[in-house]
Design a protein around this motif. Structure first.
Motif, PDB file in Angstrom:
ATOM      1  N   ILE A 196      -6.143  -1.801 -24.283  1.00 37.29           N
ATOM      2  CA  ILE A 196      -7.412  -2.214 -23.678  1.00 37.29           C
ATOM      3  C   ILE A 196      -7.962  -3.447 -24.387  1.00 37.29           C
ATOM      4  O   ILE A 196      -8.487  -4.374 -23.752  1.00 37.29           O
ATOM      5  N   THR A 197      -7.848  -3.475 -25.707  1.00 39.23           N
ATOM      6  CA  THR A 197      -8.331  -4.628 -26.481  1.00 39.23           C
ATOM      7  C   THR A 197      -7.603  -5.902 -26.065  1.00 39.23           C
ATOM      8  O   THR A 197      -8.229  -6.947 -25.826  1.00 39.23           O
ATOM      9  N   ARG A 198      -6.274  -5.819 -25.989  1.00 41.59           N
ATOM     10  CA  ARG A 198      -5.504  -7.005 -25.576  1.00 41.59           C
ATOM     11  C   ARG A 198      -5.864  -7.437 -24.161  1.00 41.59           C
ATOM     12  O   ARG A 198      -6.022  -8.641 -23.882  1.00 41.59           O
ATOM     13  N   THR A 199      -6.018  -6.459 -23.263  1.00 41.13           N
ATOM     14  CA  THR A 199      -6.314  -6.787 -21.864  1.00 41.13           C
ATOM     15  C   THR A 199      -7.683  -7.453 -21.723  1.00 41.13           C
ATOM     16  O   THR A 199      -7.830  -8.451 -21.007  1.00 41.13           O
ATOM     17  N   LEU A 200      -8.695  -6.914 -22.415  1.00 38.64           N
ATOM     18  CA  LEU A 200     -10.044  -7.489 -22.320  1.00 38.64           C
ATOM     19  C   LEU A 200     -10.094  -8.889 -22.926  1.00 38.64           C
ATOM     20  O   LEU A 200     -10.773  -9.775 -22.391  1.00 38.64           O
ATOM     21  N   THR A 201      -9.377  -9.091 -24.030  1.00 37.32           N
ATOM     22  CA  THR A 201      -9.349 -10.427 -24.642  1.00 37.32           C
ATOM     23  C   THR A 201      -8.745 -11.448 -23.687  1.00 37.32           C
ATOM     24  O   THR A 201      -9.282 -12.548 -23.489  1.00 37.32           O
ATOM     25  N   GLN A 202      -7.627 -11.077 -23.072  1.00 40.25           N
ATOM     26  CA  GLN A 202      -6.983 -11.978 -22.121  1.00 40.25           C
ATOM     27  C   GLN A 202      -7.831 -12.166 -20.871  1.00 40.25           C
ATOM     28  O   GLN A 202      -7.928 -13.274 -20.324  1.00 40.25           O
ATOM     29  N   LEU A 203      -8.457 -11.074 -20.409  1.00 36.33           N
ATOM     30  CA  LEU A 203      -9.291 -11.158 -19.207  1.00 36.33           C
ATOM     31  C   LEU A 203     -10.453 -12.117 -19.417  1.00 36.33           C
ATOM     32  O   LEU A 203     -10.747 -12.944 -18.533  1.00 36.33           O
ATOM     33  N   ARG A 204     -11.098 -12.041 -20.565  1.00 39.33           N
ATOM     34  CA  ARG A 204     -12.234 -12.935 -20.817  1.00 39.33           C
ATOM     35  C   ARG A 204     -11.777 -14.393 -20.851  1.00 39.33           C
ATOM     36  O   ARG A 204     -12.442 -15.276 -20.294  1.00 39.33           O
ATOM     37  N   ALA A 205     -10.653 -14.646 -21.511  1.00 37.82           N
ATOM     38  CA  ALA A 205     -10.136 -16.021 -21.569  1.00 37.82           C
ATOM     39  C   ALA A 205      -9.798 -16.528 -20.171  1.00 37.82           C
ATOM     40  O   ALA A 205     -10.100 -17.685 -19.823  1.00 37.82           O
ATOM     41  N   ASP A 206      -9.198 -15.683 -19.342  1.00 36.53           N
ATOM     42  CA  ASP A 206      -8.843 -16.088 -17.980  1.00 36.53           C
ATOM     43  C   ASP A 206     -10.082 -16.343 -17.133  1.00 36.53           C
ATOM     44  O   ASP A 206     -10.130 -17.297 -16.341  1.00 36.53           O
ATOM     45  N   VAL A 207     -11.092 -15.499 -17.276  1.00 38.93           N
ATOM     46  CA  VAL A 207     -12.329 -15.663 -16.499  1.00 38.93           C
ATOM     47  C   VAL A 207     -13.035 -16.959 -16.866  1.00 38.93           C
ATOM     48  O   VAL A 207     -13.541 -17.681 -16.000  1.00 38.93           O
ATOM     49  N   SER A 252     -11.676 -19.727 -18.165  1.00 35.49           N
ATOM     50  CA  SER A 252     -10.918 -20.932 -17.825  1.00 35.49           C
ATOM     51  C   SER A 252     -10.597 -21.038 -16.337  1.00 35.49           C
ATOM     52  O   SER A 252     -10.408 -22.145 -15.815  1.00 35.49           O
ATOM     53  N   ASP A 253     -10.553 -19.903 -15.646  1.00 34.85           N
ATOM     54  CA  ASP A 253     -10.168 -19.935 -14.224  1.00 34.85           C
ATOM     55  C   ASP A 253     -11.004 -18.931 -13.432  1.00 34.85           C
ATOM     56  O   ASP A 253     -10.492 -17.933 -12.913  1.00 34.85           O
ATOM     57  N   PRO A 254     -12.319 -19.162 -13.322  1.00 34.16           N
ATOM     58  CA  PRO A 254     -13.191 -18.180 -12.659  1.00 34.16           C
ATOM     59  C   PRO A 254     -12.847 -17.940 -11.193  1.00 34.16           C
ATOM     60  O   PRO A 254     -13.012 -16.825 -10.686  1.00 34.16           O
ATOM     61  N   LEU A 255     -12.361 -18.965 -10.487  1.00 31.68           N
ATOM     62  CA  LEU A 255     -12.079 -18.785  -9.054  1.00 31.68           C
ATOM     63  C   LEU A 255     -10.911 -17.842  -8.810  1.00 31.68           C
ATOM     64  O   LEU A 255     -10.747 -17.338  -7.696  1.00 31.68           O
ATOM     65  N   ALA A 256     -10.095 -17.591  -9.851  1.00 36.25           N
ATOM     66  CA  ALA A 256      -9.026 -16.597  -9.704  1.00 36.25           C
ATOM     67  C   ALA A 256      -9.605 -15.197  -9.597  1.00 36.25           C
ATOM     68  O   ALA A 256      -8.898 -14.259  -9.217  1.00 36.25           O
ATOM     69  N   PHE A 257     -10.907 -15.041  -9.915  1.00 35.41           N
ATOM     70  CA  PHE A 257     -11.572 -13.744  -9.863  1.00 35.41           C
ATOM     71  C   PHE A 257     -12.698 -13.753  -8.832  1.00 35.41           C
ATOM     72  O   PHE A 257     -13.721 -13.100  -9.011  1.00 35.41           O
ATOM     73  N   ASP A 310     -12.857  -3.050 -14.041  1.00 32.82           N
ATOM     74  CA  ASP A 310     -13.145  -1.650 -13.695  1.00 32.82           C
ATOM     75  C   ASP A 310     -12.034  -0.721 -14.177  1.00 32.82           C
ATOM     76  O   ASP A 310     -12.315   0.390 -14.664  1.00 32.82           O
ATOM     77  N   ARG A 311     -10.789  -1.167 -14.053  1.00 30.34           N
ATOM     78  CA  ARG A 311      -9.670  -0.331 -14.496  1.00 30.34           C
ATOM     79  C   ARG A 311      -9.733  -0.085 -16.001  1.00 30.34           C
ATOM     80  O   ARG A 311      -9.553   1.047 -16.470  1.00 30.34           O
ATOM     81  N   GLU A 312     -10.021  -1.137 -16.769  1.00 35.95           N
ATOM     82  CA  GLU A 312     -10.087  -0.973 -18.218  1.00 35.95           C
ATOM     83  C   GLU A 312     -11.323  -0.182 -18.634  1.00 35.95           C
ATOM     84  O   GLU A 312     -11.282   0.552 -19.628  1.00 35.95           O
ATOM     85  N   ALA A 313     -12.405  -0.328 -17.880  1.00 32.29           N
ATOM     86  CA  ALA A 313     -13.605   0.472 -18.182  1.00 32.29           C
ATOM     87  C   ALA A 313     -13.314   1.960 -17.992  1.00 32.29           C
ATOM     88  O   ALA A 313     -13.743   2.801 -18.795  1.00 32.29           O
ATOM     89  N   ARG A 314     -12.585   2.300 -16.918  1.00 31.90           N
ATOM     90  CA  ARG A 314     -12.216   3.712 -16.700  1.00 31.90           C
ATOM     91  C   ARG A 314     -11.278   4.199 -17.797  1.00 31.90           C
ATOM     92  O   ARG A 314     -11.402   5.332 -18.287  1.00 31.90           O
TER      93      ARG A 314
END
Length: 430
Positions: A191-202, A204-209, A230-234
């Protein structure tokens, strides 16, 4: 942003004045919209961000559109200024002035250098130019609003979830839940790795979300895509519940271990009682199959000792599942011991029931004054010798009791009133 009237015949002075007033209002509205676009927080963020992916491509196109939009506006402003200058030459415009104004206000006479599609210049009527500016403005604003909406929604939520993740990691570490030692610890790392990558992606590339709204033409129509979040929050909530369960084990471990020892002790005592009863049955009851009584389960005692060691070493994450398994197995073991005792003592229960039935019939015949009947005395003594001697053959003893019942029923039937006999027969069947 407004739209001018389509072309028509030569305009009179009133039409020219109304058109210029309308164009002035449109100019103010367009200028206000462009300045708002220029000052939009999302545009400033896009200019300063290190963009990637689809957002980088869209922003490069949008920047070119905004540059072109200002070029169109400058051309529009110049055309409007020229029309106003012609109209201000004289109070009552001449026919030639009106024709020139009509051409300027309604004809394709606005040339914009460096237009789109690789052309050196483009020529528009004021009406077409406004439509083109409206189109470019809506497209640019849609891109900016979408990026700003994602940036406004997701990073803050990710940061809050990351803070909760850190708190959960601290709790997990305190109860021994660590990566490589417990699945929940591995989940926290993922979860830590996923959230770190998710924040960086958001960032740098917000329109992908961004998920555009179907059928919506309004700028920024849509919503941020929170699927990964939502998946990582669950997943974090699942881990948090597991950590809470481990914390509960830490608080209740001693009491649960005491209860487990008590249940297993009761099961052992019940099995010991069943073994003693089996010896008694084998000695007192003949021609009966008595089930074998097993010994106490050593595996459960070993697991209980392991659980106590886990508690001593504060290995709560290992103690939690072991306690749950032991509690279920201990209850099953106590039930098995009770069932074993019941099965072993069943012949003694049958003998007790036959003894009770024999004495009940003896008391009944005594109430009717038939206790000294020779046949009854003989059959009673025969049945009693079988039931009170060891080993007792239950099948033979049961037949002796039935013969005594039959003889008693025959005598009672002849000595009693019909209604009394019926009542006694009902009692016999009970």
């Amino acid at each position: 942003m407004g739209v001018t009237d389509p072309a028509g015949p030569v305009m009179d002075r009133d039409e020219v004045d109304r058109a210029l007033a309308r164009l002035g209002q449109e100019h103010e509205a367009i200028e206000t919209s462009l300045l708002a676009l220029q000052d939009h927080a999302g545009r400033r963020l896009l200019e300063g961000a290190e963009l990637t992916g689809v957002t980088k491509e869209r922003w490069q196109a949008t920047e070119a559109q905004i540059t072109l939009l200002w070029a169109y506006f400058d051309a529009y402003t110049a055309a409007l200024r020229g029309a106003r200058e012609i109209r201000s030459r004289r109070r009552w415009s001449s026919r030639e002035d009106l024709a020139e104004l009509t051409e300027l206000l309604r004809g394709a006479c606005v040339t914009v250098p460096g237009g789109g599609n690789g052309r050196l210049s483009e020529t528009f009527s004021l009406s077409t130019l406004v439509d083109r500016m409206n189109e470019l403005y809506a497209t640019s604003l849609d891109m900016i609003v979408a990026a700003d909406a994602v940036w406004s929604a997701l990073p803050a939520r990710i940061d809050l979830l990351a803070a909760e993740l850190q708190r959960t990691r601290g709790l997990a570490h305190s109860v021994g839940v660590r990566p490589g030692e417990h699945p929940a610890g591995d989940d926290l790392e993922r979860i830590t790795r996923t959230l770190t990558q998710l924040r960086a992606d958001v960032v740098s590339d917000p329109l992908a979300f961004w998920v555009p709204a179907e059928g919506s033409s309004a700028p920024g129509g849509g919503r941020p895509d929170t699927t990964v979040y939502d998946r990582e929050a669950r997943a974090l909530e699942d881990v948090r519940r597991e950590i809470d369960a481990v914390l509960t084990v830490r608080q209740d471990a001693e009491a649960r271990l005491i209860r487990l020892r008590d249940v297993l002790s009761r099961a052992d005592r019940t099995l010991a009682e069943a073994r003693t009863a089996r010896g008694e049955v084998l000695a007192k009851i003949a021609a009966t199959e008595v089930p074998v009584v097993s010994g106490p389960p050593t595996a459960l005692q070993e697991q209980l000792a392991t659980a106590a060691e886990y508690r001593r070493q504060a290995q709560w994450h290992r103690l939690s599942p072991l306690l749950e398994s032991l509690e279920e197995k201990a209850e099953d073991e106590l039930l098995r011991a009770r069932e074993s005792l019941t099965a072993v003592t069943a012949p003694l229960a049958v003998r007790a029931e036959l003894r009770g039935r024999l004495d009940a019939y003896k008391a009944k015949v005594a109430r009717h004054g038939l206790a000294e009947d020779p046949l009854l005395v003989e059959r009673y003594d025969a049945a009693r010798r079988m039931l009170w001697s060891a080993p007792c053959d239950l099948r033979v003893a049961e037949q002796a009791v039935l013969r005594y019942q039959q003889a008693a029923a025959e005598l009672l039937g002849g000595a009693s009133a019909p209604e009394d006999t019926q009542g006694e027969h009902r009692g016999d069947g009970s």
